[in-house]
Design an enzyme around this catalytic site. Structure first.
Site, PDB file in Angstrom:
ATOM      1  N   ASN A  46       3.829  47.886   1.823  1.00 17.99           N
ATOM      2  CA  ASN A  46       4.682  46.768   1.411  1.00 17.99           C
ATOM      3  C   ASN A  46       4.615  46.744  -0.115  1.00 17.99           C
ATOM      4  O   ASN A  46       3.682  46.200  -0.697  1.00 17.99           O
ATOM      5  CB  ASN A  46       4.123  45.488   2.044  1.00 17.99           C
ATOM      6  CG  ASN A  46       4.972  44.271   1.727  1.00 17.99           C
ATOM      7  OD1 ASN A  46       5.882  44.340   0.906  1.00 17.99           O
ATOM      8  ND2 ASN A  46       4.646  43.164   2.368  1.00 17.99           N
ATOM      9  N   GLU A 100       3.381  41.070   9.827  1.00 15.24           N
ATOM     10  CA  GLU A 100       4.570  41.869   9.522  1.00 15.24           C
ATOM     11  C   GLU A 100       4.253  43.361   9.519  1.00 15.24           C
ATOM     12  O   GLU A 100       5.059  44.182   9.939  1.00 15.24           O
ATOM     13  CB  GLU A 100       5.158  41.427   8.169  1.00 15.24           C
ATOM     14  CG  GLU A 100       5.857  40.060   8.279  1.00 15.24           C
ATOM     15  CD  GLU A 100       5.831  39.252   7.006  1.00 15.24           C
ATOM     16  OE1 GLU A 100       4.737  39.112   6.418  1.00 15.24           O
ATOM     17  OE2 GLU A 100       6.883  38.743   6.602  1.00 15.24           O
ATOM     18  N   ARG A 128       9.757  27.242  -5.349  1.00 18.91           N
ATOM     19  CA  ARG A 128      11.233  27.309  -5.274  1.00 18.91           C
ATOM     20  C   ARG A 128      11.793  25.971  -4.776  1.00 18.91           C
ATOM     21  O   ARG A 128      11.185  25.310  -3.945  1.00 18.91           O
ATOM     22  CB  ARG A 128      11.671  28.421  -4.313  1.00 18.91           C
ATOM     23  CG  ARG A 128      11.279  29.790  -4.781  1.00 18.91           C
ATOM     24  CD  ARG A 128      11.815  30.855  -3.835  1.00 18.91           C
ATOM     25  NE  ARG A 128      10.970  32.038  -3.880  1.00 18.91           N
ATOM     26  CZ  ARG A 128      10.726  32.811  -2.826  1.00 18.91           C
ATOM     27  NH1 ARG A 128      11.267  32.539  -1.663  1.00 18.91           N
ATOM     28  NH2 ARG A 128       9.948  33.870  -2.956  1.00 18.91           N
ATOM     29  N   HIS A 168      12.573  36.952   5.736  1.00 20.92           N
ATOM     30  CA  HIS A 168      11.417  36.769   6.644  1.00 20.92           C
ATOM     31  C   HIS A 168      11.758  37.190   8.085  1.00 20.92           C
ATOM     32  O   HIS A 168      11.107  36.746   9.034  1.00 20.92           O
ATOM     33  CB  HIS A 168      10.943  35.302   6.704  1.00 20.92           C
ATOM     34  CG  HIS A 168      10.374  34.768   5.431  1.00 20.92           C
ATOM     35  ND1 HIS A 168      10.636  33.482   4.992  1.00 20.92           N
ATOM     36  CD2 HIS A 168       9.543  35.312   4.525  1.00 20.92           C
ATOM     37  CE1 HIS A 168       9.997  33.267   3.868  1.00 20.92           C
ATOM     38  NE2 HIS A 168       9.328  34.373   3.555  1.00 20.92           N
ATOM     39  N   ARG A 178       8.203  48.133   4.218  1.00 21.48           N
ATOM     40  CA  ARG A 178       8.957  46.894   4.281  1.00 21.48           C
ATOM     41  C   ARG A 178      10.009  46.962   3.167  1.00 21.48           C
ATOM     42  O   ARG A 178       9.673  47.213   2.009  1.00 21.48           O
ATOM     43  CB  ARG A 178       8.022  45.720   4.033  1.00 21.48           C
ATOM     44  CG  ARG A 178       8.749  44.422   4.037  1.00 21.48           C
ATOM     45  CD  ARG A 178       7.803  43.322   3.707  1.00 21.48           C
ATOM     46  NE  ARG A 178       8.469  42.037   3.846  1.00 21.48           N
ATOM     47  CZ  ARG A 178       7.999  40.926   3.337  1.00 21.48           C
ATOM     48  NH1 ARG A 178       6.867  40.946   2.661  1.00 21.48           N
ATOM     49  NH2 ARG A 178       8.635  39.814   3.496  1.00 21.48           N
TER      50      ARG A 178
END
Ligand code: ADP
Length: 401
Positions: free
Chosen positions: A7, A387, A243, A182, A93
């Site tokens: 990743n 993941e 965010r 996601h 990823r």
């Protein structure tokens, strides 16, 4: 089959090495290379469940970072392989697959070119993901590599859900639309939770809440994503660590005039100075927010309340979109660990038939399990996301075929 999962971020590379067969998998090694291209590079490895620094040296680029990972896998005290040739395939990823990738793919020259084309949509992420792919190619020659996209799962969203109410030609010209992110996590935790709660994933209405530093909610009907809270970029939807989440675009025009913010300034404001951090003025970390709220700090409590209120609002909107809900799932650092967030989100959802068992909820910290009360008509579950495992499973499936 031995599968390496990478990743690659702009200055870090997370890695996990799995041995997989038809029966299941075993994790052989896990770690992270940090501060690539910045002074003070470091390689950390997870040993006995604890992350430990195993090497400190400047790491100028991704290829050197991956070389260090390879050396660490084959030499010294933490080696788990005799030779690199034992690795059968590598999975990556990739954050943005645009409309080009509806599922994971074996990487070839055309795929690399297409990932590059999607870089316009994810300038911070895709170039780093591509660097990871190129570096492995340079070091391991013709090894099969598979790209697994964060956006693919959401490609099933209907047009009415993914288009913005702006002139249609901007979709045609620039592919401006909602993509969602996601996806690897949402799909995995929904499947795991359905199994845990004895539900048929392909015949259920599921809402998944991935609550990490970045956070998003997804509505999944009969196994397919029908809508999700993130959009063209990951800045929208829920309020997050730093965010802002969904914002009236008119505010940007107003601020541009009042504060003379540059594009870079606006980008920082939306992505780095907002969310829990911006509202509390204290921290982007939910642990700090919860503690300060308990200590009576008004803006920390406000940030907490705004955070959970917005999650509830998104859950409600997806229940409306799907005309019901059978299963609600929490995951990500906050979803897996904060019983307070789960409790606050769920306590006003009883109208939907969602009731959690308070003791079970408090008892689950960092582990997965069912937290719905026995009289709840909707199952509520916590699942630890993974993941990297999903990526390894995708690699196994594609390379075996
Ligand atoms: P990322 O999106 O970077 O992968 P994570 O999924 O690791 O992020 O989630 C990070 C968030 O999880 C942080 O806000 C952190 O405060 C929160 N978190 C971790 N442990 C706890 C805990 N015990 N209680 C509350 N929040 C927690």
């Amino acid at each position: 089959m031995i599968i390496l999962v990478l990743n690659s971020g702009s200055s870090s590379i997370k890695f996990q090495l799995f041995e997989m067969n038809d029966q299941g998998q075993q994790l052989l090694s896990k770690g992270i290379v940090e501060r690539i291209g910045i002074k003070g590079g470091v390689l950390k490895q997870c040993i006995g469940g604890v992350s430990q620094v195993v090497l400190e040296k400047d790491i100028p680029d991704h290829t050197i970072g991956i070389k260090l990972v390879f050396e660490n896998l084959t030499k010294g005290a933490n080696a788990v392989l005799k030779n690199l040739s034992e690795i059968n395939a590598v999975g990556h990823r990739v954050v943005h697959g645009g409309e080009l990738f509806k599922e994971s793919v074996l990487v070839d020259n055309a795929v690399k070119q297409q990932i590059k084309e999607c870089s316009e949509l994810a300038p911070l992420h895709n170039p780093a993901n591509l660097k990871g792919i190129m570096s492995v190619e340079a070091l391991l020659d013709s090894i099969p590599q598979v790209a697994v996209f964060d956006t693919s799962f959401h490609q099933t969203m209907p047009t009415k859900a993914y288009l913005y109410g702006i002139p249609y030609n901007y979709y045609e010209k620039y592919k401006i639309r909602r993509y969602g992110f996601h996806g690897i996590s949402h799909k995995y935790v929904a499947e795991q939770a359905a199994e845990m709660c004895n539900k048929d994933f392909t015949n259920s209405k599921v809402v998944t809440c991935h609550l990490g530093n970045g956070a998003s909610v997804t509505g999944i009907k009969n196994g397919a994503s029908v809508d999700t809270s993130m959009g063209f970029t990951p800045v929208t939807g829920l309020m997050m660590g730093t965010r802002c989440g969904t914002l009236d675009p008119g505010i940007l025009l107003y601020l541009e005039e009042k504060e003379h913010l540059s594009i870079k300034g606006i980008n920082n404001l939306l992505n780095k100075e907002s969310g829990l951090q911006g509202v509390s003025g204290l921290s982007s970390d939910m642990r700090d927010i919860e503690k300060a709220a308990d200590d009576g700090l008004y803006r920390a409590k406000l940030a907490f309340d705004m955070y959970t209120y917005r999650i509830r609002k998104w859950i409600g909107s997806f229940v409306g979109v799907m005309n019901g809900i059978d299963l609600l799932v929490f995951t990500g650092g906050i979803g897996e660990n904060s019983f307070k967030v789960r409790e606050d989100v769920c306590k006003q959802l009883s109208f939907f038939g969602i009731t959690i068992d308070e003791e079970r909820n408090v008892g689950l910290c960092g582990q997965g399990g069912i937290i719905s009360a026995s009289n709840s008509s909707v199952a509520v579950a916590v699942v630890n996301t993974n993941e990297e495992l999903v990526i390894a499973q995708e690699v196994f499936k594609i390379v075996n075929n």
